[in-house]
Design a protein around this motif. Structure first.
Motif, mmCIF file in Angstrom:
data_model
loop_
_atom_site.group_PDB
_atom_site.id
_atom_site.type_symbol
_atom_site.label_atom_id
_atom_site.label_comp_id
_atom_site.label_asym_id
_atom_site.label_seq_id
_atom_site.Cartn_x
_atom_site.Cartn_y
_atom_site.Cartn_z
ATOM 1 N N PHE A 144 0.860 -1.187 0.000
ATOM 2 C CA PHE A 144 0.000 0.000 0.000
ATOM 3 C C PHE A 144 0.894 1.234 0.000
ATOM 4 C CE2 PHE A 144 -2.334 -3.425 1.994
ATOM 5 C CZ PHE A 144 -3.576 -3.359 1.372
ATOM 6 N N SER A 145 1.012 1.865 -1.130
ATOM 7 C CA SER A 145 1.842 3.066 -1.225
ATOM 8 C C SER A 145 1.063 4.261 -0.699
ATOM 9 C CB SER A 145 2.258 3.319 -2.678
ATOM 10 O OG SER A 145 1.115 3.445 -3.508
ATOM 11 N N GLY A 146 1.804 5.261 -0.215
ATOM 12 C CA GLY A 146 1.162 6.451 0.329
ATOM 13 C C GLY A 146 0.455 7.265 -0.750
ATOM 14 N N ARG A 147 -0.623 7.912 -0.362
ATOM 15 C CA ARG A 147 -1.357 8.773 -1.302
ATOM 16 C C ARG A 147 -0.618 10.094 -1.469
ATOM 17 N NH1 ARG A 147 -5.748 6.483 1.669
ATOM 18 N NH2 ARG A 147 -7.220 5.367 0.345
ATOM 19 N N GLY A 148 -0.651 10.617 -2.689
ATOM 20 C CA GLY A 148 -0.102 11.938 -2.949
ATOM 21 C C GLY A 148 -1.065 13.015 -2.480
ATOM 22 N N GLU A 149 -0.647 14.265 -2.616
ATOM 23 C CA GLU A 149 -1.471 15.376 -2.132
ATOM 24 C C GLU A 149 -2.824 15.433 -2.843
ATOM 25 O OE1 GLU A 149 0.472 19.103 -2.071
ATOM 26 O OE2 GLU A 149 2.142 18.423 -0.827
#
Length: 280
Positions: A144-149
């Motif tokens: 699960f990669s982090g969400r961008g802005e």
């Protein structure tokens, strides 16, 4: 949070449970008015009740050191795994599986090798590279990669029907914090890696001061998240090989553990992280 102290996992360990039993009872009592179907407290005491609940939860989280799961807890989990389920399935979640000690890992592997058909394990980690191969080979891996802005802002608008203020990260939204000032500091930190020069200690002081405005643990975690985002931007470029970036993520996970679990000063950990990344 309270399920971490399930009696099944701590049966017989009266010393550890004695520390948290009053807090567990307090949390149950404070939480009761906010549960579905309950009559909510009046507006004058609504926020005050939540503040007391959060304070009790924070005390519970720090009451027992769960950085490394004791082997006795894993053994009790194994016994529970063999007990017939009252429903169609049973689920056990182990957080930070990379932190298991040798004895705990060996005890867990016995159940992972031949788990009951109705038992599902959910193993979480932020340091996949630190999980031993015998556990990874017995698990189905999901990343699960982090969400961008932009993605975070979209979640805030669509799910929470609100406009992001300050930073648009979900963590910043819920914590009321803006990690934007940490970004230029993180960029300067990364720019010094590979120059062959010693770390600028004035930069360490600036980072430490910025981290402290968010709270020691939360601020340091936010700084590492900004670093991780900047590193993701380097993947696939000629700046840094992917293998090096993966190693850097491992060093960052260890740095986070030193602050969160071992209560080391962020400034000292930042210096150590710089020279780890420089060597890696």
């Amino acid at each position: 949070l309270t399920r971490r102290f399930d009696p099944v996992l701590w049966e017989g360990d009266t010393k550890s449970i004695a520390k948290v039993e009053p807090l567990l009872s307090q949390i149950d009592e404070l939480l009761d008015p906010y549960l579905p179907g309950a009559e909510l407290p009046p507006e004058t005491t609504f926020a005050d009740g939540l503040d007391k609940l959060l304070a009790a939860a924070a005390k519970l989280e720090s009451a027992v050191n769960l950085a490394s799961i004791p082997v006795d807890v894993i053994r009790r989990l194994n016994r529970w795994a063999r007990v017939s389920a009252s429903g169609p399935a049973k689920i056990a979640m182990i957080e930070n599986v990379d932190r298991l000690g040798d004895s705990s890992r060996n005890a867990l592997l016995k159940t992972l090798e031949e788990p009951p058909s109705n038992l599902f394990f959910v193993l979480t980690t932020t340091r996949r590279g630190a999980v031993i191969s015998t556990i990874l080979s017995r698990a189905r891996n999901y990343s699960f990669s982090g969400r961008g802005e932009e993605e975070s802002a979209a979640v805030i608008r669509r799910i929470f029907r609100d406009e992001p203020s300050g930073g648009s990260r979900l963590r910043e939204y819920f914590a009321g914090q803006d990690a934007t000032p940490l970004r230029p500091l993180a960029e300067r930190f990364l720019d010094q890696i590979g120059t062959g020069r010693a770390l600028d200690l004035s930069l360490v002081d600036e980072i430490t001061a910025a981290v402290s405005t968010h709270g020691r643990v939360e601020g340091f975690r936010a700084f590492l998240e900004v670093l991780a985002e900047l590193l993701r931007g380097r993947v696939g470029t000629d700046v840094t090989p992917r293998s090096t970036i993966e190693l850097w993520h491992l060093h960052m996970g260890k740095a986070r553990e030193r602050v969160e679990s071992f209560n080391m000063p962020p400034g000292r950990v930042i210096e150590g992280l710089f020279y780890s990344l420089e060597a890696g």
